[in-house]
Enzyme design. Structure first.
Site, short mmCIF file in Angstrom:
data_model
loop_
_atom_site.label_atom_id
_atom_site.label_comp_id
_atom_site.label_asym_id
_atom_site.label_seq_id
_atom_site.Cartn_x
_atom_site.Cartn_y
_atom_site.Cartn_z
N GLY C 149 -34.20 2.69 -14.02
CA GLY C 149 -34.42 3.62 -15.12
C GLY C 149 -33.70 3.18 -16.37
O GLY C 149 -32.86 2.28 -16.35
N CYS C 150 -34.06 3.82 -17.49
CA CYS C 150 -33.50 3.43 -18.78
C CYS C 150 -32.03 3.84 -18.89
O CYS C 150 -31.16 3.01 -19.19
CB CYS C 150 -34.33 4.04 -19.90
SG CYS C 150 -34.63 5.81 -19.74
N TYR C 151 -31.76 5.12 -18.65
CA TYR C 151 -30.37 5.57 -18.72
C TYR C 151 -29.50 4.81 -17.72
O TYR C 151 -28.36 4.45 -18.00
CB TYR C 151 -30.29 7.06 -18.37
CG TYR C 151 -30.69 8.01 -19.46
CD1 TYR C 151 -30.05 8.03 -20.69
CD2 TYR C 151 -31.69 8.97 -19.23
CE1 TYR C 151 -30.39 8.96 -21.67
CE2 TYR C 151 -32.05 9.89 -20.21
CZ TYR C 151 -31.39 9.89 -21.43
OH TYR C 151 -31.74 10.81 -22.39
N THR C 152 -30.08 4.59 -16.52
CA THR C 152 -29.29 3.95 -15.47
C THR C 152 -28.92 2.53 -15.84
O THR C 152 -27.78 2.12 -15.66
CB THR C 152 -30.07 3.95 -14.15
OG1 THR C 152 -31.40 3.53 -14.41
CG2 THR C 152 -30.12 5.34 -13.58
N CYS C 154 -28.44 1.22 -18.71
CA CYS C 154 -27.40 1.21 -19.74
C CYS C 154 -26.06 1.68 -19.17
O CYS C 154 -25.01 1.11 -19.46
CB CYS C 154 -27.86 2.11 -20.89
SG CYS C 154 -26.93 1.89 -22.41
#
Lengths: 347, 347, 347, 347
Positions: C149-152, C154
């Site tokens: 995932g995107c948040y993950t 980062c």
């Protein structure tokens, strides 16, 4: 106290009406309706109203609401208002229609541009086009007010002072207008999805936007002859504001200062129109949150063209604010009542 | 009528003060100053005031302005206010300082974080920290009010109701705050050049922002013990608004509903604080243009943490609005006077 | 040439995949599908592709597409990919799943957080979590890649270098993340209507966002012990970018410079991770349009906390770019192939 | 490999040149200069280049840089380039001037509009106006290229196909253009301070913008007669993009489809111009990050007017990208080399 109801209070125009009515010193809100939100609390839909306006949306029972209201605002899609009202209703209450159904006096033009029959043609002649700066004296005689469109308000005010002057070629008008995205309303649409319109600008409904005949009809009436013009709206990545850049060719030379005098004079009794000084031009930020229409002018001697630029807050002078102004006029209040907000900046 | 002067009226906080003072029913503006704009008309600098407030900026003659004013607002950089005022002046007029010079009671902390000597240390003890919701009764006894910072107002209000409760670990606080760009003021800087901050977010002054000791001093005072916390501000691409996401660990289990009751109770006499319902959280849009502080809470049972989120309009509750609220309090008016604006949306 | 198909090519992640695949020197696109756009031309949906990629969307015939593709990218809602693939398919082609179905190795956690049964549990063990910087060597052995995932991405990259170090308290982690609005996808929703999210910031899915267990599972694996953390996402008014501000308490004192060395060393073979110099911190604008993850660190000695801040372009390193990076790895190409774009600024 | 130097590499145009040159397969950057940044690393000024382009700015030693460069790009304020170059220099290297000094062939018009003498009038005749789509064959013969302005590129390309056609009244042209804020450059100015231009639109330099005579000179040349037109630029709250809405009256009736054919034919050898289908119009988002110019047309039969709308990325086709295109042409490369980026969306 004026008792006011709002039909269609869940859209942006309805919501702005509620804000202005709620802050108005002479108004009490009697009812709010929205077909899709019946029984919901207003401040659950719009959290800005938390602890301020907590009424529930009710059923759209026009007769009942007319009984308890001195005035009803209709914030509805075109074709709906004209079905909803009738002479009986207008005997009980005043109606200020924020939509398009009674703006055009020529029913043929209405039916052509809106592609629908008109459902109460007999009322058109009994309504007035509520552009306050042009019709203040007539408005107070009417029970049915057609509140002007946002683009139209800005465009007409920018051109009205010169439209009947022989030096200007009324057949040459081009209005290139830019609107913030509240103008498109609250209905979900790919064109107003954040990431589809942020950081981009586009023209839309080119040579076909429905505000075109509305501008034409009013300017024609002022000019005393039929006017056709070209109107191009643009969607601009910002919440509020309309800027109308209007071009009209000049057939004689007139000094810019003389034209500015014409504007100052034309609007000398219009507290919401502000004519900019030489070299100063409107920006939408300077009218945001207010009922002002700022107008700046420039003569381009190289092409003999007057450039008149108007700016308004589309939700206020372009909609709810002008609705309140119309209400003030028909109830004999100072037209500025409840509309004294200084533009909020930077907002 | 309260006679009010504004020193430093050309910045964003000064400008917002003028807007609120001008609309305030009990206020008359006596003077506006700005070192760089003497003799210029206010509405030539800020065109939103065209036809509304056209006074000229005058010289910053404090004695003269004190003579004609019941209250003076100072909207100046830190280190300037403390040079400008003295006990003589405070005998003539009340002073509400929008800057940082009198916010910290510990002069050592002031000098350490602001890296400058304090120019009127004798006045610190005679001033009050004007966070209205916490100090209403004391504020009215003072002539010199230190109006709180924007981040601090939002952070303190979000944490105050639980800070002295034994279940919460006051040593664990992290405040992760996000501010709109008006927070950085009107001075030109590469960091606030449109194309440098639009469409981007960043943290800045990490672990070193000057609002840190201010939050700490006030929360320590409420908790009755010394608190150190971590504060991280972020620059967010929008004009107005602060959102403070505050984290505090819990050492005992308390139901979220019980904590919500604590918040409701703590702010039961605070008309500008709105506690959100379960599952609803603040968004800066819902307070924009108003003096409200919205607070939402959530208990994360997985990590035993209370997340308290506050939202304000940084120029209103975070600056000018709270200044007016302080003025209302010291002059015995209802604290809401002139601050009744409903949040404007979408704006 | 690698033959690549994209299932679900009409969303933002699918579209970004097409852009990167089309520009990739070693790739040929075999098929694009989208249930709602069958037979429409790609460049009629996304006009940026006019004259560049004009293929039509086709039916989602997985078997046929597997026959003609070396790799298939799935850009689908969770719960869909796990129904679509099976061992037969994986014998014919590699699959890079951009969605959530194979990211969590603990099926119980998947079913709890996603509130749905898993439709191909037998494949979980045969898939790899494709966070390239952590798993480069393993990725090449797999046919089914769960793209993170995107948040993950980062968050994990920002914390990985210190997570197993004894000086850091892995039970204290808070990740306060801010995302641009492309993160919410292209489906119409009131929360992403332009005028509802422009000029405002909010937290959402507080203490309940599905990326939480994903971050936890990976960090736990790195730390060699179970980690629970608090993750708060915020919706930020900008198109692209994620900034993750990560807090972790320190139980021993370590110099910031020493921690920076740990980061530099940890990522010495990771061309897409850039560790900022002392005093410099990531801003999403500096990575926009690229596959970089920028990381800056700061030790707050006052609270013994490490603040690690990461920034990525959510559609590239947070989605499509990492998908390409995974493809490069499994096909034995240099992982930078086709991902060399310099961040575009100001964009 | 083409050796390229960039003089004035710290502004937005210079920075975009560096990005495109660095990604160009046939170019090596020899030198970057900036008077105010000598000895600073490029990636300390523009962090997007971290680890990618770390050269230092050097002194602006034109002779030395000419010795080591096949081509020099000048990204300088007007009046500076014309002092800097001379025939000697042009014997050593090609020069592509991104500024205004050599765009106007009529020195009197230059001196009138730019209010400065021209410092190397002898070179005007030896330079070519580098609007690639119109002058491809001539460009390759020149050593000094005047790269066109951003507004001019978009306006001229939108009108060129019909400008010499008898059905169109070349004396009636109005160009109403909207630009993103990168067009104003990186110098600090109140007009481009974030909170002064965000959420607002305005016209500026009305009837006096310096791109006016540039558009006129080129269109006059195409038309074979002198053309005067009205050009109004607007500042739009977005980073990149220009939309030019162009109006030209028609004296005869021509079908829109026929005009579209004229456009298609005119640009049949121009890979960067894309003519939209009937009913489709350009939006700046669809060209962002690319060298494309999209053009859409509409005939308004009610007023006999052709509305031609063009969209470009002002920093690419309106500046750096066209500079690279010119370079490709003069060095005999395919004009698309290094300019193949697909527009990046949503960005």
């Amino acid at each position: 106290m004026i008792k006011a109801g709002v039909i269609g209070a869940s859209g942006y125009v309805g919501q702005e009406l509620i804000r202005l009515l709620k802050q108005h010193p002479e108004v009490e809100i009697t009812a709010v309706t929205s077909k899709s939100n019946v029984n919901q609390h207003y401040d659950d839909i719009y959290c800005n109203y938390k602890g301020i306006f907590t009424n529930s949306f009710e059923e759209q029972d026009m007769d009942r609401i007319a009984e308890i209201s001195d005035v009803i605002f209709l914030a509805l899609p075109h074709g709906v208002a004209s079905k909803l009202i009738n002479e009986e209703l207008l005997k009980k209450t005043k109606v200020i229609d924020m939509g398009a159904d009674f703006r055009l006096k020529d029913i043929g033009i209405y039916e052509e541009w809106y592609n629908t029959p008109h459902y109460s043609p007999e009322l058109i002649g009994k309504s007035i086009y509520g552009l306050c700066e042009l019709k203040k004296d007539e408005i107070k005689k009417y029970s049915l007010i057609a509140n002007p469109g946002c683009y139209t308000t800005c465009s007409i005010l920018s051109l009205a002072p010169v439209i009947d002057h022989e030096a200007f070629d009324a057949s040459s008008i081009i209005v290139d207008a830019k609107s913030g995205i509240t103008g498109a309303g609250r209905s979900l649409d790919m064109g107003t999805h954040y990431t589809e319109c942020n950081e981009s600008i586009k023209a839309y409904k080119i040579a076909s936007h429905r505000h075109t005949p509305e501008i034409e009809e009013q300017l024609s009436s002022l000019a005393g002859k039929e006017i056709r013009l070209l109107f191009t709206p643009h969607l601009t990545p910002m919440n509020r504001g309309i800027l109308a850049t209007c071009y009209i060719r000049m057939e004689k030379e007139i000094a810019e200062s003389e034209i500015r005098e014409m504007y100052m004079d034309f609007y000398k009794d219009s507290p919401f129109v502000r004519i900019m000084k030489e070299g100063v031009f409107p920006e939408t930020k300077w009218v945001k949150g207010s009922n002002y229409c700022d107008i700046g002018i420039k003569v381009d001697k190289r092409t003999n063209t007057l450039i008149a630029i108007g700016a308004i807050d589309n939700l206020i002078k372009g909609a709810a604010g002008q609705g309140i102004q119309n209400m003030n006029i028909i109830f004999g209040l100072d037209e500025k009542t409840g509309l004294g907000d200084i533009p909020i900046f930077p907002a």
